[in-house]
Enzyme design. Structure first.
Site, PDB file in Angstrom:
ATOM      1  N   TYR A 233      19.772 -10.015  -4.051  1.00 54.33           N
ATOM      2  CA  TYR A 233      20.100 -11.414  -4.369  1.00 54.33           C
ATOM      3  C   TYR A 233      20.789 -12.089  -3.185  1.00 54.33           C
ATOM      4  CZ  TYR A 233      18.677  -9.706  -8.833  1.00 54.33           C
ATOM      5  OH  TYR A 233      17.937  -9.111  -9.822  1.00 54.33           O
ATOM      6  N   PHE A 381       8.463  -5.122  -3.971  1.00 55.32           N
ATOM      7  CA  PHE A 381       9.428  -5.914  -3.192  1.00 55.32           C
ATOM      8  C   PHE A 381       8.801  -6.703  -2.047  1.00 55.32           C
ATOM      9  CE2 PHE A 381      10.330  -1.555  -1.453  1.00 55.32           C
ATOM     10  CZ  PHE A 381      10.018  -1.771  -0.112  1.00 55.32           C
ATOM     11  N   HIS A 382       7.543  -6.401  -1.687  1.00 50.35           N
ATOM     12  CA  HIS A 382       6.919  -7.305  -0.712  1.00 50.35           C
ATOM     13  C   HIS A 382       6.537  -8.631  -1.353  1.00 50.35           C
ATOM     14  CE1 HIS A 382       6.961  -3.864   1.963  1.00 50.35           C
ATOM     15  NE2 HIS A 382       6.879  -4.750   2.938  1.00 50.35           N
TER      16      HIS A 382
HETATM   17 FE1  HAS Z   1      13.611  -5.314  -7.311  1.00 49.51          FE
HETATM   18  C1  HAS Z   1      13.428  -1.986  -6.422  1.00 49.51           C
HETATM   19  C2  HAS Z   1      14.155  -4.425 -10.576  1.00 49.51           C
HETATM   20  C3  HAS Z   1      14.106  -8.644  -8.166  1.00 49.51           C
HETATM   21  C4  HAS Z   1      13.811  -6.160  -3.979  1.00 49.51           C
HETATM   22  N1  HAS Z   1      13.589  -4.292  -5.540  1.00 49.51           N
HETATM   23  C5  HAS Z   1      13.480  -2.920  -5.393  1.00 49.51           C
HETATM   24  C6  HAS Z   1      13.480  -2.579  -3.991  1.00 49.51           C
HETATM   25  C7  HAS Z   1      13.638  -3.765  -3.295  1.00 49.51           C
HETATM   26  C8  HAS Z   1      13.693  -4.817  -4.290  1.00 49.51           C
HETATM   27  C9  HAS Z   1      13.738  -3.923  -1.791  1.00 49.51           C
HETATM   28  O1  HAS Z   1      14.981  -1.900 -12.086  1.00 49.51           O
HETATM   29  C10 HAS Z   1      13.313  -1.183  -3.409  1.00 49.51           C
HETATM   30  C11 HAS Z   1      14.552  -0.545  -2.910  1.00 49.51           C
HETATM   31  C12 HAS Z   1      14.225   0.792  -2.322  1.00 49.51           C
HETATM   32  O2  HAS Z   1      13.932   0.847  -1.108  1.00 49.51           O
HETATM   33  O3  HAS Z   1      14.206   1.786  -3.074  1.00 49.51           O
HETATM   34  N2  HAS Z   1      14.010  -6.335  -9.054  1.00 49.51           N
HETATM   35  C13 HAS Z   1      14.149  -5.790 -10.275  1.00 49.51           C
HETATM   36  C14 HAS Z   1      14.340  -6.842 -11.274  1.00 49.51           C
HETATM   37  C15 HAS Z   1      14.319  -8.029 -10.579  1.00 49.51           C
HETATM   38  C16 HAS Z   1      14.123  -7.700  -9.189  1.00 49.51           C
HETATM   39  C17 HAS Z   1      14.511  -6.675 -12.745  1.00 49.51           C
HETATM   40  N3  HAS Z   1      13.879  -7.058  -6.283  1.00 49.51           N
HETATM   41  C18 HAS Z   1      14.072  -8.309  -6.814  1.00 49.51           C
HETATM   42  C19 HAS Z   1      14.230  -9.286  -5.765  1.00 49.51           C
HETATM   43  C20 HAS Z   1      14.135  -8.598  -4.578  1.00 49.51           C
HETATM   44  C21 HAS Z   1      13.925  -7.196  -4.924  1.00 49.51           C
HETATM   45  C22 HAS Z   1      14.467 -10.758  -5.996  1.00 49.51           C
HETATM   46  C23 HAS Z   1      14.235  -9.067  -3.181  1.00 49.51           C
HETATM   47  C24 HAS Z   1      14.461 -10.305  -2.806  1.00 49.51           C
HETATM   48  N4  HAS Z   1      13.719  -3.566  -8.304  1.00 49.51           N
HETATM   49  C25 HAS Z   1      14.014  -3.409  -9.614  1.00 49.51           C
HETATM   50  C26 HAS Z   1      14.152  -1.972  -9.944  1.00 49.51           C
HETATM   51  C27 HAS Z   1      13.956  -1.272  -8.749  1.00 49.51           C
HETATM   52  C28 HAS Z   1      13.687  -2.301  -7.749  1.00 49.51           C
HETATM   53  C29 HAS Z   1      14.450  -1.352 -11.233  1.00 49.51           C
HETATM   54  C30 HAS Z   1      14.038   0.259  -8.533  1.00 49.51           C
HETATM   55  C31 HAS Z   1      12.712   0.864  -8.653  1.00 49.51           C
HETATM   56  C32 HAS Z   1      12.715   2.310  -8.278  1.00 49.51           C
HETATM   57  O4  HAS Z   1      12.419   3.126  -9.157  1.00 49.51           O
HETATM   58  O5  HAS Z   1      12.989   2.650  -7.118  1.00 49.51           O
HETATM   59  C33 HAS Z   1      14.526  -9.415 -11.191  1.00 49.51           C
HETATM   60  O6  HAS Z   1      15.581 -10.074 -10.526  1.00 49.51           O
HETATM   61  C34 HAS Z   1      13.273 -10.240 -11.124  1.00 49.51           C
HETATM   62  C35 HAS Z   1      13.427 -11.567 -11.850  1.00 49.51           C
HETATM   63  C36 HAS Z   1      12.319 -12.510 -11.504  1.00 49.51           C
HETATM   64  C37 HAS Z   1      11.558 -13.166 -12.370  1.00 49.51           C
HETATM   65  C38 HAS Z   1      10.466 -14.085 -11.876  1.00 49.51           C
HETATM   66  C39 HAS Z   1      10.780 -15.563 -12.110  1.00 49.51           C
HETATM   67  C40 HAS Z   1       9.739 -16.423 -11.488  1.00 49.51           C
HETATM   68  C41 HAS Z   1       9.957 -17.471 -10.642  1.00 49.51           C
HETATM   69  C42 HAS Z   1       8.768 -18.168 -10.047  1.00 49.51           C
HETATM   70  C43 HAS Z   1       8.470 -19.499 -10.746  1.00 49.51           C
HETATM   71  C44 HAS Z   1       7.289 -20.133 -10.131  1.00 49.51           C
HETATM   72  C45 HAS Z   1       7.211 -21.415  -9.706  1.00 49.51           C
HETATM   73  C46 HAS Z   1       5.958 -21.780  -9.009  1.00 49.51           C
HETATM   74  C47 HAS Z   1       8.326 -22.390  -9.790  1.00 49.51           C
HETATM   75  C48 HAS Z   1      11.746 -13.009 -13.827  1.00 49.51           C
HETATM   76  C49 HAS Z   1      11.317 -17.950 -10.270  1.00 49.51           C
HETATM   77  C50 HAS Z   1       5.340 -23.052  -9.482  1.00 49.51           C
HETATM   78  C51 HAS Z   1       4.192 -23.240  -8.560  1.00 49.51           C
HETATM   79  C52 HAS Z   1       3.244 -24.161  -8.689  1.00 49.51           C
HETATM   80  C53 HAS Z   1       2.079 -24.195  -7.768  1.00 49.51           C
HETATM   81  C54 HAS Z   1       3.298 -25.125  -9.768  1.00 49.51           C
HETATM   82  C1  HEM Z   2       8.047  -1.004   3.720  1.00 49.64           C
HETATM   83  C2  HEM Z   2       4.048  -3.395   5.118  1.00 49.64           C
HETATM   84  C3  HEM Z   2       6.731  -7.330   6.125  1.00 49.64           C
HETATM   85  C4  HEM Z   2      10.579  -5.165   4.111  1.00 49.64           C
HETATM   86  C5  HEM Z   2       6.732  -1.334   3.953  1.00 49.64           C
HETATM   87  C6  HEM Z   2       5.593  -0.521   3.600  1.00 49.64           C
HETATM   88  C7  HEM Z   2       4.471  -1.197   3.983  1.00 49.64           C
HETATM   89  C8  HEM Z   2       4.888  -2.437   4.583  1.00 49.64           C
HETATM   90  C9  HEM Z   2       3.016  -0.740   3.819  1.00 49.64           C
HETATM   91  C10 HEM Z   2       5.674   0.829   2.889  1.00 49.64           C
HETATM   92  C11 HEM Z   2       5.886   1.921   3.863  1.00 49.64           C
HETATM   93  C12 HEM Z   2       6.167   3.251   3.232  1.00 49.64           C
HETATM   94  O1  HEM Z   2       6.648   3.340   2.100  1.00 49.64           O
HETATM   95  O2  HEM Z   2       5.906   4.278   3.917  1.00 49.64           O
HETATM   96  C13 HEM Z   2       4.449  -4.640   5.592  1.00 49.64           C
HETATM   97  C14 HEM Z   2       3.572  -5.604   6.250  1.00 49.64           C
HETATM   98  C15 HEM Z   2       4.333  -6.708   6.541  1.00 49.64           C
HETATM   99  C16 HEM Z   2       5.675  -6.437   6.054  1.00 49.64           C
HETATM  100  C17 HEM Z   2       2.091  -5.396   6.532  1.00 49.64           C
HETATM  101  C18 HEM Z   2       3.957  -8.001   7.230  1.00 49.64           C
HETATM  102  C19 HEM Z   2       3.320  -8.062   8.337  1.00 49.64           C
HETATM  103  C20 HEM Z   2       7.978  -7.115   5.576  1.00 49.64           C
HETATM  104  C21 HEM Z   2       9.015  -8.105   5.485  1.00 49.64           C
HETATM  105  C22 HEM Z   2      10.087  -7.494   4.903  1.00 49.64           C
HETATM  106  C23 HEM Z   2       9.736  -6.112   4.650  1.00 49.64           C
HETATM  107  C24 HEM Z   2       8.878  -9.547   5.976  1.00 49.64           C
HETATM  108  C25 HEM Z   2      11.447  -8.053   4.557  1.00 49.64           C
HETATM  109  C26 HEM Z   2      11.923  -9.188   5.001  1.00 49.64           C
HETATM  110  C27 HEM Z   2      10.247  -3.830   3.915  1.00 49.64           C
HETATM  111  C28 HEM Z   2      11.172  -2.819   3.446  1.00 49.64           C
HETATM  112  C29 HEM Z   2      10.449  -1.613   3.350  1.00 49.64           C
HETATM  113  C30 HEM Z   2       9.089  -1.923   3.741  1.00 49.64           C
HETATM  114  C31 HEM Z   2      12.645  -3.028   3.090  1.00 49.64           C
HETATM  115  C32 HEM Z   2      10.967  -0.262   2.850  1.00 49.64           C
HETATM  116  C33 HEM Z   2      11.298   0.628   3.985  1.00 49.64           C
HETATM  117  C34 HEM Z   2      11.659   2.005   3.498  1.00 49.64           C
HETATM  118  O3  HEM Z   2      11.068   2.493   2.532  1.00 49.64           O
HETATM  119  O4  HEM Z   2      12.578   2.576   4.095  1.00 49.64           O
HETATM  120  N1  HEM Z   2       6.282  -2.506   4.543  1.00 49.64           N
HETATM  121  N2  HEM Z   2       5.704  -5.179   5.508  1.00 49.64           N
HETATM  122  N3  HEM Z   2       8.446  -5.929   5.046  1.00 49.64           N
HETATM  123  N4  HEM Z   2       9.006  -3.264   4.087  1.00 49.64           N
HETATM  124 FE1  HEM Z   2       7.360  -4.211   4.803  1.00 49.64          FE
END
Ligand code: HAS
Ligand code: HEM
Ligand code: CU
Length: 560
Positions: A233, A381-382
């Site tokens: 966040y 998360f991408h």
């Molecule tokens: Fe996540 C794992 C649960 C949000 C990033 N998350 C990750 C990891 C990353 C990450 C980096 O519960 C991996 C970490 C690692 O390396 O192991 N995540 C959630 C939940 C949410 C969530 C419940 N995550 C995020 C956000 C991230 C992020 C935001 C980065 C910025 N996540 C998890 C969980 C894991 C997890 C487990 C662990 C998994 C595991 O087993 O390892 C919630 O906050 C999401 C809420 C979002 C919504 C969507 C609302 C929709 C919106 C769009 C509206 C559209 C509009 C478009 C306005 C309910 C706001 C209109 C367009 C027109 C054209 C009209």
């Molecule tokens: C991991 C692709 C851009 C954040 C990865 C993985 C892929 C990938 C395939 C998984 C690697 C693995 O698990 O072995 C790409 C491509 C990108 C891109 C093609 C654009 C050209 C980004 C950006 C962010 C990001 C813009 C954040 C600002 C991460 C993180 C991981 C990751 C946090 C996890 C690293 C880890 O497991 O230690 N990416 N990515 N990536 N990427 Fe990206």
């Protein structure tokens, strides 16, 4: 000739915070440029194509690249962008100058920390990935540099709070303007959230220096995820802030509700931190009922994003109708899709819908068993940080660099193309990763392209793998276009004085905070901060107490 006479000095004389914002942001994008370079290599890996042998001797192995990718993109770029936006926007909104000495100190501290950590990363002495799970042990310089980098954000916390309190003293009884309110809630959330990393560093630095014989892996993981969930966040809220305070105006409309936006940020302050165990469902040593409590709190922290979906979509509808859009969906076509900033936000938010749904799957205790440690997770998360957060930053750069420097945007057409391609590439890649993780249980962080055995085992998913190669190529092109546009814009010699004067596009609100009971309640920031701290103590205190009093330290290993 007239446009050439504005010197660098003239451009920043009345607004030194502009120069600070420019430097912070461009440092962040420089980190992103290097970090992103490894992304396609990883996508190719999951397509069965190993390009690492070609990179030797500069980069030694897949895990060195993956560590650089995670650290530079997810830790460095995101923090520097936050230090840009969440200082610059309130300063402009309040019309006050931030403490410039401290602002520059935060910049130099971040740069120094980054350089210190970069040396071991580039020497393959810190290939411990961005989660630095012990007992993997990196060089002391990595942990020390990372600590200095993160601590630079504490100066930002102080700068933002001091700015706000200065305004409050001069405007007693008034409701804090929206961007400033968001910045205050954001920085307080980060203060609470960052404590896990700070305590972890107090173990890891002496350990890496040989002053501590061992550290407890479970405690280190728990401290990491204490910060590691709310850090998402910390990445997201600058994008949300920009979506609330600038996007409605850029799209040609107004923000539908200012008080609701405040509620969203208070909910993030309350619920961002006490949820980290949802990354540790598979870890032993944490009782299931604690994991369940964190599951429930995770569902709570999805609520402010659902409110955001409503408020931003409604504000976009107002904009589309103001632009002449008719009928049920005609307003969508009437949005300014040709504007690269608006385009970036629209596409980013579209990706955020499946990304958020995937997050709910991850958070659901039983479903997590199916996706944990598979490539489903990088798929998730991408969409979140790799698409919405990064596209919000890219899109914002398209107006912010001209605004800060007075230099017009170069190659607008390429800017638009870069956003479509980024969205398309991420869409294809994350689609493939989700299915490869869910259906074939292909692990994340696995150098499968370097292992014939793994390739044989996963051959059923070859169609999905091919999509990864395609996405890697598209994303590489998108990245080249984007970085060309912003660096060519920032480095050109041409300045246009009209641009220097252009103001931040703050949106007007339809439902205003004055007279709103909700806005009055949210204004009691210190109360909400205190309540958030209490929640954290309740959700983490007993477990951490147990872990601290039952440590099982182990020595470090180096597996790369
Ligand atoms: Fe996540 C794992 C649960 C949000 C990033 N998350 C990750 C990891 C990353 C990450 C980096 O519960 C991996 C970490 C690692 O390396 O192991 N995540 C959630 C939940 C949410 C969530 C419940 N995550 C995020 C956000 C991230 C992020 C935001 C980065 C910025 N996540 C998890 C969980 C894991 C997890 C487990 C662990 C998994 C595991 O087993 O390892 C919630 O906050 C999401 C809420 C979002 C919504 C969507 C609302 C929709 C919106 C769009 C509206 C559209 C509009 C478009 C306005 C309910 C706001 C209109 C367009 C027109 C054209 C009209
Ligand atoms: C991991 C692709 C851009 C954040 C990865 C993985 C892929 C990938 C395939 C998984 C690697 C693995 O698990 O072995 C790409 C491509 C990108 C891109 C093609 C654009 C050209 C980004 C950006 C962010 C990001 C813009 C954040 C600002 C991460 C993180 C991981 C990751 C946090 C996890 C690293 C880890 O497991 O230690 N990416 N990515 N990536 N990427 Fe990206
Ligand atoms: Cu999380």
């Amino acid at each position: 000739m007239a446009v050439q006479t504005l010197t660098r000095f003239d451009a920043y004389a009345d607004a030194p915070e502009k120069k600070y914002a420019l430097y912070m942001m461009m440092l962040g994008f420089s980190a992103l440029a290097l970090g992103t370079f490894f992304g396609p290599l990883q996508a190719f890996n999951y397509g069965g194509l190993d390009l690492y042998p070609l990179l030797k001797p500069v980069f030694q192995n897949y895990y060195q690249g993956l560590s650089l990718h995670g650290v530079l993109n997810a830790i460095v770029f995101t923090q520097l962008f936050a230090q840009t936006i969440m200082i610059y926007l309130p300063a402009r909104e309040l019309g006050l100058r931030p403490n410039m000495k401290l602002a520059w100190a935060s910049f130099w501290m971040a740069l120094a920390g980054l350089l210190i950590a970069a040396v071991p990363l580039l020497l393959n002495e810190a290939s411990v990935l961005y989660t630095f799970y012990a007992p993997l042990k990196a060089s002391w310089a990595f942990y020390t540099g990372a600590a200095i980098f993160v601590l630079s954000s504490y100066l930002s916390i102080y700068i933002a709070l001091e700015l706000w309190l200065r305004w409050r003293r001069a405007n007693p009884g008034k409701i804090t303007p929206l961007a400033t309110f968001m910045a205050v809630a954001f920085w307080l959330m980060w203060f609470l959230a960052s404590l896990g990393l700070v305590v972890e560093a107090l173990f890891l630095i002496p350990w890496s220096l040989g002053l501590l014989p061992g550290v407890d892996p479970l405690l280190m993981r728990t401290l990491f995820w204490y910060t590691g969930h709310p850090i998402v966040y910390f990445w997201l809220l600058p994008a949300y802030t920009l979506a609330y305070v600038t996007l409605p105006k850029l799209a040609g409309g107004k923000l539908v509700s200012d008080p609701l936006a405040r509620l969203v940020f208070v909910l993030f302050l309350l619920f961002s931190v006490p949820v980290g165990f949802h990354h540790q469902f598979a870890d032993p040593g944490i009782a299931p009922y604690w994991k369940f409590i964190h599951t429930v709190l995770t569902m709570m922290v999805a609520v402010p994003s659902l409110i955001t979906a409503f408020t931003i979509a409604a504000s976009l509808e107002v904009a589309g109708r103001a632009n002449g859009g008719k009928g049920l969906l005609g307003w969508i076509a009437a949005l300014p899709w040709h504007n690269p900033t608006v385009l970036a936000f629209l596409l980013g938010f579209l990706a955020f819908i499946p990304g958020g749904a995937g997050g709910i799957v991850n958070a659901s205790f039983n479903l997590n068993q199916n996706v944990h440690n598979t490539v489903w997770i990088p798929g998730h998360f991408h969409l979140q940080v790799g698409t919405l957060v990064t596209m919000a930053a890219m899109g914002t750069a398209f107006w912010l660099i001209p605004h800060l420097t007075g230099k017009p945007l170069v190659a607008r057409g390429l800017a638009v193309a870069s956003q479509w391609l980024w969205f398309l590439g991420m869409f294809i890649m994350t689609f493939a990763l989700h299915w490869m993780g869910f259906l074939y249980a292909i692990p994340r962080r696995a150098h499968i392209s370097g292992s014939p055995l793994a390739m044989e085992a996963f051959k059923e998913s070859s169609a999905w793998m091919a999509l990864n190669i395609v996405s890697g190529v598209i994303l590489l092109v998108a990245a080249v276009l984007f970085f060309y546009v912003i660096f060519a814009t920032a480095l050109q010699g041409h300045r246009d004085p009209k641009r220097v004067l252009e103001e931040v596009p703050f949106a007007e609100a339809i439902s205003k905070p004055e007279g709103s009971g909700l806005a009055r309640v949210t204004e009691r920031v210190w109360f909400w901060f205190g309540l958030a701290a209490v929640l954290v103590v309740l959700a983490y205190g007993p477990v951490l107490y147990q872990m601290f009093t039952n440590m099982l330290p182990v020595p470090g290993v180096r597996l790369w």
